[in-house]
Design a protein around this motif. Structure first.
Motif, PDB file in Angstrom:
ATOM      1  N   ASP A   1      42.579  36.375  32.591  1.00 23.85           N
ATOM      2  CA  ASP A   1      42.397  37.810  32.363  1.00 23.85           C
ATOM      3  C   ASP A   1      43.569  38.377  31.581  1.00 23.85           C
ATOM      4  O   ASP A   1      44.658  38.545  32.122  1.00 23.85           O
ATOM      5  CB  ASP A   1      42.263  38.536  33.704  1.00 23.85           C
ATOM      6  N   GLU A   2      43.336  38.650  30.319  1.00 24.75           N
ATOM      7  CA  GLU A   2      44.346  39.280  29.466  1.00 24.75           C
ATOM      8  C   GLU A   2      43.656  40.345  28.624  1.00 24.75           C
ATOM      9  O   GLU A   2      42.549  40.139  28.123  1.00 24.75           O
ATOM     10  CB  GLU A   2      44.992  38.241  28.533  1.00 24.75           C
ATOM     11  N   ARG A   3      44.315  41.457  28.456  1.00 25.87           N
ATOM     12  CA  ARG A   3      43.733  42.534  27.655  1.00 25.87           C
ATOM     13  C   ARG A   3      43.822  42.191  26.171  1.00 25.87           C
ATOM     14  O   ARG A   3      44.802  41.603  25.713  1.00 25.87           O
ATOM     15  CB  ARG A   3      44.423  43.860  27.964  1.00 25.87           C
ATOM     16  N   LEU A   4      42.799  42.629  25.454  1.00 24.85           N
ATOM     17  CA  LEU A   4      42.656  42.241  24.052  1.00 24.85           C
ATOM     18  C   LEU A   4      43.836  42.724  23.210  1.00 24.85           C
ATOM     19  O   LEU A   4      44.351  41.978  22.368  1.00 24.85           O
ATOM     20  CB  LEU A   4      41.339  42.811  23.507  1.00 24.85           C
TER      21      LEU A   4
ATOM     22  N   ALA B   1      40.371  42.283  48.431  1.00 24.67           N
ATOM     23  CA  ALA B   1      41.551  41.747  47.735  1.00 24.67           C
ATOM     24  C   ALA B   1      41.160  41.149  46.383  1.00 24.67           C
ATOM     25  O   ALA B   1      41.862  41.327  45.378  1.00 24.67           O
ATOM     26  CB  ALA B   1      42.232  40.700  48.613  1.00 24.67           C
ATOM     27  N   ILE B   2      40.022  40.461  46.372  1.00 19.27           N
ATOM     28  CA  ILE B   2      39.541  39.865  45.113  1.00 19.27           C
ATOM     29  C   ILE B   2      39.211  40.947  44.096  1.00 19.27           C
ATOM     30  O   ILE B   2      39.577  40.843  42.914  1.00 19.27           O
ATOM     31  CB  ILE B   2      38.322  38.961  45.392  1.00 19.27           C
ATOM     32  N   LEU B   3      38.528  41.979  44.542  1.00 20.92           N
ATOM     33  CA  LEU B   3      38.179  43.070  43.627  1.00 20.92           C
ATOM     34  C   LEU B   3      39.424  43.737  43.052  1.00 20.92           C
ATOM     35  O   LEU B   3      39.444  44.124  41.867  1.00 20.92           O
ATOM     36  CB  LEU B   3      37.301  44.101  44.343  1.00 20.92           C
ATOM     37  N   HIS B   4      40.454  43.888  43.892  1.00 24.54           N
ATOM     38  CA  HIS B   4      41.705  44.478  43.411  1.00 24.54           C
ATOM     39  C   HIS B   4      42.358  43.570  42.363  1.00 24.54           C
ATOM     40  O   HIS B   4      42.832  44.055  41.320  1.00 24.54           O
ATOM     41  CB  HIS B   4      42.659  44.710  44.583  1.00 24.54           C
ATOM     42  N   GLU B   5      42.394  42.273  42.621  1.00 25.41           N
ATOM     43  CA  GLU B   5      42.979  41.333  41.661  1.00 25.41           C
ATOM     44  C   GLU B   5      42.208  41.343  40.347  1.00 25.41           C
ATOM     45  O   GLU B   5      42.801  41.244  39.261  1.00 25.41           O
ATOM     46  CB  GLU B   5      43.002  39.930  42.265  1.00 25.41           C
ATOM     47  N   ILE B   6      40.892  41.442  40.426  1.00 24.91           N
ATOM     48  CA  ILE B   6      40.089  41.503  39.197  1.00 24.91           C
ATOM     49  C   ILE B   6      40.440  42.757  38.405  1.00 24.91           C
ATOM     50  O   ILE B   6      40.582  42.722  37.173  1.00 24.91           O
ATOM     51  CB  ILE B   6      38.583  41.482  39.550  1.00 24.91           C
ATOM     52  N   LYS B   7      40.621  43.865  39.116  1.00 22.31           N
ATOM     53  CA  LYS B   7      40.921  45.136  38.453  1.00 22.31           C
ATOM     54  C   LYS B   7      42.259  45.103  37.741  1.00 22.31           C
ATOM     55  O   LYS B   7      42.401  45.614  36.619  1.00 22.31           O
ATOM     56  CB  LYS B   7      40.891  46.262  39.478  1.00 22.31           C
ATOM     57  N   VAL B   8      43.258  44.488  38.365  1.00 26.68           N
ATOM     58  CA  VAL B   8      44.599  44.473  37.770  1.00 26.68           C
ATOM     59  C   VAL B   8      44.828  43.247  36.902  1.00 26.68           C
ATOM     60  O   VAL B   8      45.904  43.070  36.320  1.00 26.68           O
ATOM     61  CB  VAL B   8      45.682  44.554  38.866  1.00 26.68           C
ATOM     62  N   GLY B   9      43.828  42.347  36.828  1.00 20.89           N
ATOM     63  CA  GLY B   9      43.919  41.211  35.914  1.00 20.89           C
ATOM     64  C   GLY B   9      44.694  40.024  36.435  1.00 20.89           C
ATOM     65  O   GLY B   9      45.218  39.242  35.642  1.00 20.89           O
ATOM     66  N   THR B  10      44.775  39.869  37.754  1.00 26.11           N
ATOM     67  CA  THR B  10      45.542  38.737  38.310  1.00 26.11           C
ATOM     68  C   THR B  10      44.660  37.737  39.062  1.00 26.11           C
ATOM     69  O   THR B  10      45.167  36.795  39.656  1.00 26.11           O
ATOM     70  CB  THR B  10      46.641  39.242  39.260  1.00 26.11           C
ATOM     71  N   PHE B  11      43.351  37.940  39.040  1.00 26.02           N
ATOM     72  CA  PHE B  11      42.456  37.092  39.825  1.00 26.02           C
ATOM     73  C   PHE B  11      42.370  35.676  39.238  1.00 26.02           C
ATOM     74  O   PHE B  11      42.196  35.510  38.033  1.00 26.02           O
ATOM     75  CB  PHE B  11      41.060  37.707  39.878  1.00 26.02           C
ATOM     76  N   GLU B  12      42.509  34.674  40.108  1.00 28.95           N
ATOM     77  CA  GLU B  12      42.347  33.273  39.725  1.00 28.95           C
ATOM     78  C   GLU B  12      41.283  32.656  40.624  1.00 28.95           C
ATOM     79  O   GLU B  12      41.471  32.512  41.835  1.00 28.95           O
ATOM     80  CB  GLU B  12      43.664  32.506  39.876  1.00 28.95           C
TER      81      GLU B  12
END
Length: 423
Positions: A90-93, A60-71
């Motif tokens: 996590d925000e795209r440049l 679940a953590i890896l998925h959140e990191i991939k989609v940019g929602t991990f806290e």
């Protein structure tokens, strides 16, 4: 309980799941986030059910990191790393840049906004539009510097870096990235380029051979004898000139896209005119005497401007054969005209800005007052004159010493006469 004490069944279950470790008597998960290897103990004893639970949590953590929602702090609120690792979001440049540009635009003119946006877009493209701002390191900015200087002049690269540093400062202050990225946007050292003024002989060739029209003669003469910046010269209006008082009010400059803004210093200034400049103004005013006034808008910033109705002093329409032509010269058109003038004159080509340097150097070699020259040119003080034109000041040192000595002797002679006079 260490690994050596776990049963074969637990060993087999643990082997099925990557990133699950035993730490002391509990399970620990391992994952990469923002280029950092993170290890967090779950406080769970080593059982098959807990191993499966840890694997699901890691997935679940890896998925959140991939989609940019991990806290980080939400999953591990008691971790000693939560504060450090969760300082950036996590925000795209590219998304951040699009958010930043309109916020920056409120403080600058539309022309400056266009330049800023272009510089930011170039830098974002080179760093990576889809990169997460939170994982950027100073190394990424160093790589950006290297890529910029590969195909660009140092001055251009420095403009991009300065603009991008402002964007990164905003990202840092809003916790989108780690601190230190803006500081990594160090500018490239630039060699000092000495002014390359026209000699009096070259100026004579310019006005006698290079200029084909009285307007060009007068415009060139005005540029050399006032030191106006090219953008200021092209933005002059008849209403700015007071021939009787012998002065010009410099209140605007024109940009490359034909919009008007305040002069470079942000303040208007008065330029007192020498005789050749007065005659040049007289000629230019006569040339456009029948031209209509034009309505223009002079931007102070995005939210402040003033509207004016003025007559262009230098207008391409004066010499144009086309029916549709710009009413004002812009930098590109003036550069083209100046290049043709120099070519016909047979002199070494220079940028139009060198007419400003010519004014400064001629005034300095004539031993003009530094404070007066600086004020004429729109400098804050005469520090820049000393730094940029030191060579021309040094060239006059021997004659300047003689002039000072003559002045001292005159003062001494007057003092002696005063002391010897009766009464």
């Amino acid at each position: 309980m260490g690994r050596e004490r776990i049963t074969g069944g637990l060993e087999a279950e643990l082997a099925k799941h990557t990133g699950i470790e035993i730490h002391g008597a509990n399970l620990r998960i391992v994952f990469m986030w923002r280029r950092i290897r993170c290890r967090e103990s779950l406080g769970l004893p080593v059982t098959k059910a807990n191993i499966k639970h840890a694997a699901q949590l890691r997935a679940a953590i890896l998925h959140e990191i991939k989609v940019g929602t991990f806290e980080y702090g939400r999953h591990f609120p008691n971790s000693k790393h939560a504060g450090n690792y969760s300082s950036a979001r996590d925000e795209r440049l590219e998304a951040l840049a699009e958010r930043y540009k309109p916020l920056k635009a409120v403080d600058i003119t539309p022309m400056t906004e266009e330049k800023y946006a272009y510089a930011i877009d170039i830098c974002v493209e080179l760093v990576g539009k889809d990169r997460l701002a939170g994982i950027l390191l100073p190394e990424d900015i160093h790589l950006l510097r290297a890529r910029l200087i590969e195909t660009r002049a140092p001055s251009t690269a420095n403009h991009y870096l300065a603009t991008f540093a402002g964007f990164l400062n905003w990202c840092e202050s809003n916790k989108y990235c780690v601190a230190g990225l803006a500081a990594a946007c160090t500018r490239f050292a630039m060699s000092e380029k000495e002014p390359d003024p026209l000699t009096h002989e070259e100026f004579d060739l310019v006005v006698t051979k290079g200029c084909l029209h009285p307007q060009d003669v007068a415009a060139t003469t005005l540029a050399v004898y006032t030191g106006l910046r090219p953008g200021e010269l092209c933005a002059l209006a008849v209403e700015d000139i007071d021939l009787e008082a012998g002065k010009i009010e410099v209140t605007r400059a024109i940009t490359a896209d034909g919009t008007f803004k305040l002069p470079k210093t942000g303040k208007p200034r008065t330029v007192l005119l020498m005789k050749p400049a007065i005659e040049a103004c007289r000629t230019l005013i006569a040339i456009v005497s029948k031209h209509p006034k034009r309505d223009i808008r002079v931007y102070h910033n995005r939210h402040e401007w003033r509207d004016e109705s003025v007559t262009p002093l230098l207008s391409p329409s004066t010499q144009a054969r086309k029916k549709v032509i710009n009413e004002w010269f812009v930098s590109t058109a003036w550069n083209t005209k100046w290049a043709g003038i120099q070519r016909r004159a047979g002199i070494r080509p220079r940028r139009p800005y060198q007419t400003r340097h010519t004014y400064a150097c001629w005034c300095l070699t004539a031993r003009g007052n530094l404070a007066f020259i600086a004020k004429q040119m729109g400098h804050k003080d005469f520090t820049m004159l000393v730094e940029v034109y030191a060579k021309w000041m040094d060239d006059e040192s021997p004659t300047e010493l003689s002039r000072i000595w003559d002045g001292i002797k005159t003062a001494q002679s007057q003092a002696n006469r005063y002391r010897s006079s009766p009464g």
